[in-house]
Design a protein around this motif. Structure first.
Motif, PDB file in Angstrom:
ATOM      1  N   ARG A   1       0.840  -1.192   0.000  1.00 51.51           N
ATOM      2  CA  ARG A   1       0.000   0.000   0.000  1.00 51.51           C
ATOM      3  C   ARG A   1       0.881   1.250   0.000  1.00 51.51           C
ATOM      4  NH1 ARG A   1      -4.206   1.977   4.742  1.00 51.51           N
ATOM      5  NH2 ARG A   1      -5.044   3.786   3.608  1.00 51.51           N
ATOM      6  N   PHE A   2       0.594   2.145  -0.940  1.00 53.03           N
ATOM      7  CA  PHE A   2       1.367   3.381  -1.045  1.00 53.03           C
ATOM      8  C   PHE A   2       0.605   4.538  -0.422  1.00 53.03           C
ATOM      9  CE2 PHE A   2       2.966   0.693  -4.457  1.00 53.03           C
ATOM     10  CZ  PHE A   2       4.326   0.840  -4.317  1.00 53.03           C
ATOM     11  N   HIS A   3       1.366   5.472   0.159  1.00 54.43           N
ATOM     12  CA  HIS A   3       0.778   6.664   0.767  1.00 54.43           C
ATOM     13  C   HIS A   3       1.201   7.890  -0.038  1.00 54.43           C
ATOM     14  CE1 HIS A   3      -0.528   4.395   4.324  1.00 54.43           C
ATOM     15  NE2 HIS A   3       0.618   3.753   4.198  1.00 54.43           N
ATOM     16  N   HIS A   4       0.231   8.696  -0.394  1.00 63.13           N
ATOM     17  CA  HIS A   4       0.480   9.818  -1.300  1.00 63.13           C
ATOM     18  C   HIS A   4       1.534  10.769  -0.760  1.00 63.13           C
ATOM     19  CE1 HIS A   4      -0.264  13.471  -3.695  1.00 63.13           C
ATOM     20  NE2 HIS A   4      -0.767  12.648  -4.603  1.00 63.13           N
ATOM     21  N   ASN A   5       1.480  11.057   0.529  1.00 64.30           N
ATOM     22  CA  ASN A   5       2.428  12.033   1.079  1.00 64.30           C
ATOM     23  C   ASN A   5       3.865  11.510   1.047  1.00 64.30           C
ATOM     24  OD1 ASN A   5       1.946  10.143   3.143  1.00 64.30           O
ATOM     25  ND2 ASN A   5       2.346  11.629   4.765  1.00 64.30           N
ATOM     26  N   LEU A   6       4.041  10.184   1.129  1.00 69.62           N
ATOM     27  CA  LEU A   6       5.390   9.618   1.081  1.00 69.62           C
ATOM     28  C   LEU A   6       5.939   9.642  -0.344  1.00 69.62           C
ATOM     29  CD1 LEU A   6       5.037   6.560   3.498  1.00 69.62           C
ATOM     30  CD2 LEU A   6       5.770   8.896   4.016  1.00 69.62           C
ATOM     31  N   VAL A   7       5.088   9.355  -1.316  1.00 65.28           N
ATOM     32  CA  VAL A   7       5.542   9.432  -2.711  1.00 65.28           C
ATOM     33  C   VAL A   7       5.809  10.887  -3.080  1.00 65.28           C
ATOM     34  CG1 VAL A   7       4.986   8.887  -5.109  1.00 65.28           C
ATOM     35  CG2 VAL A   7       4.263   7.344  -3.283  1.00 65.28           C
ATOM     36  N   GLN A   8       4.984  11.806  -2.558  1.00 65.22           N
ATOM     37  CA  GLN A   8       5.245  13.229  -2.800  1.00 65.22           C
ATOM     38  C   GLN A   8       6.593  13.630  -2.217  1.00 65.22           C
ATOM     39  OE1 GLN A   8       3.080  15.890  -4.373  1.00 65.22           O
ATOM     40  NE2 GLN A   8       5.237  16.513  -4.404  1.00 65.22           N
ATOM     41  N   GLY A   9       6.909  13.122  -1.033  1.00 67.45           N
ATOM     42  CA  GLY A   9       8.216  13.400  -0.441  1.00 67.45           C
ATOM     43  C   GLY A   9       9.341  12.873  -1.301  1.00 67.45           C
TER      44      GLY A   9
ATOM     45  N   ASP B   1       7.944  16.159   8.245  1.00 70.31           N
ATOM     46  CA  ASP B   1       6.814  15.653   9.027  1.00 70.31           C
ATOM     47  C   ASP B   1       7.345  14.759  10.150  1.00 70.31           C
ATOM     48  OD1 ASP B   1       4.485  14.507  10.027  1.00 70.31           O
ATOM     49  OD2 ASP B   1       3.522  14.407   8.062  1.00 70.31           O
ATOM     50  N   THR B   2       7.241  15.234  11.359  1.00 70.81           N
ATOM     51  CA  THR B   2       7.758  14.477  12.512  1.00 70.81           C
ATOM     52  C   THR B   2       6.911  13.249  12.817  1.00 70.81           C
ATOM     53  OG1 THR B   2       6.485  15.913  14.010  1.00 70.81           O
ATOM     54  CG2 THR B   2       8.770  16.527  13.575  1.00 70.81           C
ATOM     55  N   ARG B   3       5.744  13.144  12.194  1.00 73.57           N
ATOM     56  CA  ARG B   3       4.873  11.987  12.434  1.00 73.57           C
ATOM     57  C   ARG B   3       5.330  10.771  11.635  1.00 73.57           C
ATOM     58  NH1 ARG B   3      -0.658  14.754  10.820  1.00 73.57           N
ATOM     59  NH2 ARG B   3       0.799  15.406   9.176  1.00 73.57           N
ATOM     60  N   TRP B   4       6.195  10.968  10.658  1.00 75.05           N
ATOM     61  CA  TRP B   4       6.671   9.837   9.881  1.00 75.05           C
ATOM     62  C   TRP B   4       7.502   8.911  10.764  1.00 75.05           C
ATOM     63  CZ3 TRP B   4       8.537  13.215   5.204  1.00 75.05           C
ATOM     64  CH2 TRP B   4       7.435  13.468   4.364  1.00 75.05           C
ATOM     65  N   GLY B   5       7.165   7.635  10.727  1.00 71.35           N
ATOM     66  CA  GLY B   5       7.906   6.647  11.494  1.00 71.35           C
ATOM     67  C   GLY B   5       9.089   6.115  10.717  1.00 71.35           C
ATOM     68  N   ALA B   6       9.751   5.125  11.297  1.00 73.91           N
ATOM     69  CA  ALA B   6      10.950   4.567  10.678  1.00 73.91           C
ATOM     70  C   ALA B   6      10.641   3.956   9.313  1.00 73.91           C
ATOM     71  CB  ALA B   6      11.568   3.516  11.600  1.00 73.91           C
ATOM     72  N   ARG B   7       9.503   3.275   9.196  1.00 80.63           N
ATOM     73  CA  ARG B   7       9.140   2.651   7.923  1.00 80.63           C
ATOM     74  C   ARG B   7       8.852   3.708   6.861  1.00 80.63           C
ATOM     75  NH1 ARG B   7       4.857  -2.136   8.109  1.00 80.63           N
ATOM     76  NH2 ARG B   7       6.592  -2.937   9.381  1.00 80.63           N
TER      77      ARG B   7
END
Length: 404
Positions: free
Chosen positions: A2-10, A36-42
């Motif tokens: 599953r892909f997350h839009h904000n991560l691909v944007q990053g 984004d400090t909410r981003w975890g290690a993964r």
């Protein structure tokens, strides 16, 4: 997956900074990860690894996506679509991916994969130079290996602990490692982890250093009471290793032309508990003249093309130019000529690079030995490490002796 839009944007933003703004990939990634400090290690790992992967294969992915530099935002999104398809994942139902030609992407990949320049993503000039330097077979094998993700390797700081104890402490933090008898101080992580956040790192129990790089300091054959010079010390990875091998006895003189790097070395030395390192800024020729014939061991870890460490710095192949490589070879010989004078009679010098090209390695040593400055030197031994054969970064090292 599953892909997350904000991560691909990053990822797209990191690629923009790397390809269009001239930033190094690691710098671009670090800046994006602060967003984004909410981003975890993964999440952070996804952005970093995906960015590096697309940087590695820029030429291939751009050709498949039918885009050319400078890349706009839409171009970069198309390149991420190519990455997703070639990794075997389903394209997300996002606006940026409408009408993605999945079958054409796969067909174009099959078509281009027969050409090394596209399959391994190499500039034309570099492919031509690599074939000339190494031959087709060796160049092909090495470029394939250089596109593999580098493992995280730690060097145990034997001033503070030993390999077995460090391995047990890491395991207690759920960081599993393996050893390799070729590299006695190395611990190789089974899975990537942010080891810099551990208390063990803060306490100086280890440094992050590729296994290939860990072979250079021992190659100098230091003893605890010697006066040793690291002529191009940079931020001090090998100087710290030398200090540990010398058990904090004798003296390591670490020199460089960049004040900021030496400042970082001092900070790392304090953390490591390496007390026998002295830094000296090379701002005039007087620094070298004062050390004339006073050094027992000399390490010249020379500036080079860095082609042996493309696994860690994949964007280097896009930033390198043939003119730079020709210029750096002049610098390498100048350093050999000027710094070799600091050795005492019977002193030992190691010339090393993180390049795989003979013109930066064996040929530089041959030129030095034939020069006036190299008259009293003899080659004792040399060693090359190649990623496809040895499993780690590519290095060259030659050990020479100054005779009386």
């Amino acid at each position: 997956m599953r892909f997350h839009h904000n991560l691909v944007q990053g990822t797209v933003d990191a690629l923009h900074q790397t390809f269009n703004d001239g930033k190094y990939a690691d710098q671009a990634i670090q800046q994006i990860l602060k967003r984004d400090t909410r981003w975890g290690a993964r999440d952070r790992g996804f952005i970093a690894e995906t960015t590096y992967d697309i940087v590695r294969y820029k030429r291939l992915y751009a050709a498949i996506a039918n885009v050319k530099e400078p890349f706009n935002s839409g171009d970069l999104w198309r390149m991420t679509a190519v990455w997703i398809v070639l990794k075997g994942h389903d394209i997300p139902a996002w606006e940026e991916y409408y009408n993605t030609p999945v079958r054409r992407i796969k067909g174009k990949f099959d078509e281009l994969s027969s050409d090394l320049k596209y399959r391994e993503s190499i500039p034309d000039w570099l492919d031509e130079m690599g074939r000339k330097e190494l031959g087709d077979e060796l160049w092909t094998k090495e470029m394939a290996a250089m596109n593999k993700q580098a493992e995280v390797v730690l060097r145990t700081n034997t001033l503070q602990t030993d390999v077995k104890t460090l391995q047990e402490k890491l395991l207690a933090e759920e960081i599993q490692t393996t050893t390799d008898e070729r590299f006695p101080d190395a611990l190789i992580l089974k899975e990537r982890a942010n080891v810099f956040q551990t208390q063990m790192f803060q306490n100086g129990l280890f440094e992050v250093q590729d296994a290939g790089s860990q072979t250079i300091a021992p190659f100098l054959e230091v003893d605890s009471g010697l006066r040793v010079m690291d002529a191009c010390a940079g931020a001090g990875g090998k100087a710290l290793h030398l200090a540990a091998l010398m058990e904090n006895k004798g003296q390591v003189i670490a020199t460089d032309i960049y004040k900021g790097k030496l400042h970082e070395l001092k900070r790392r030395a304090r953390r490591a508990g390496a007390h026998n390192i002295e830094t000296r800024l090379i701002d005039t020729t007087k620094v070298i003249k004062k050390l004339d014939s006073k050094i027992d061991r000399l390490l010249i870890d020379a500036p080079c093309s860095g082609l042996g460490v493309l696994r860690r710095n994949p964007d280097a192949k896009w930033k390198l130019q043939p003119e730079f490589i020709e210029k750096i070879k002049e610098t390498q010989q100048e350093i050999l000529q000027s710094y070799s004078r600091v050795l005492k009679p019977d002193g030992i010098m190691v010339y090393a690079t993180c390049s795989i090209f003979p013109s930066e390695n064996e040929e530089q040593v041959d030129s030095f030995l034939k020069s006036e400055a190299g008259t009293n030197f003899e080659l004792l031994d040399s060693k090359s490490l190649l990623a496809h054969r040895d499993g780690f970064d590519g290095f060259y090292m030659a050990r020479l002796k100054r005779n009386k």
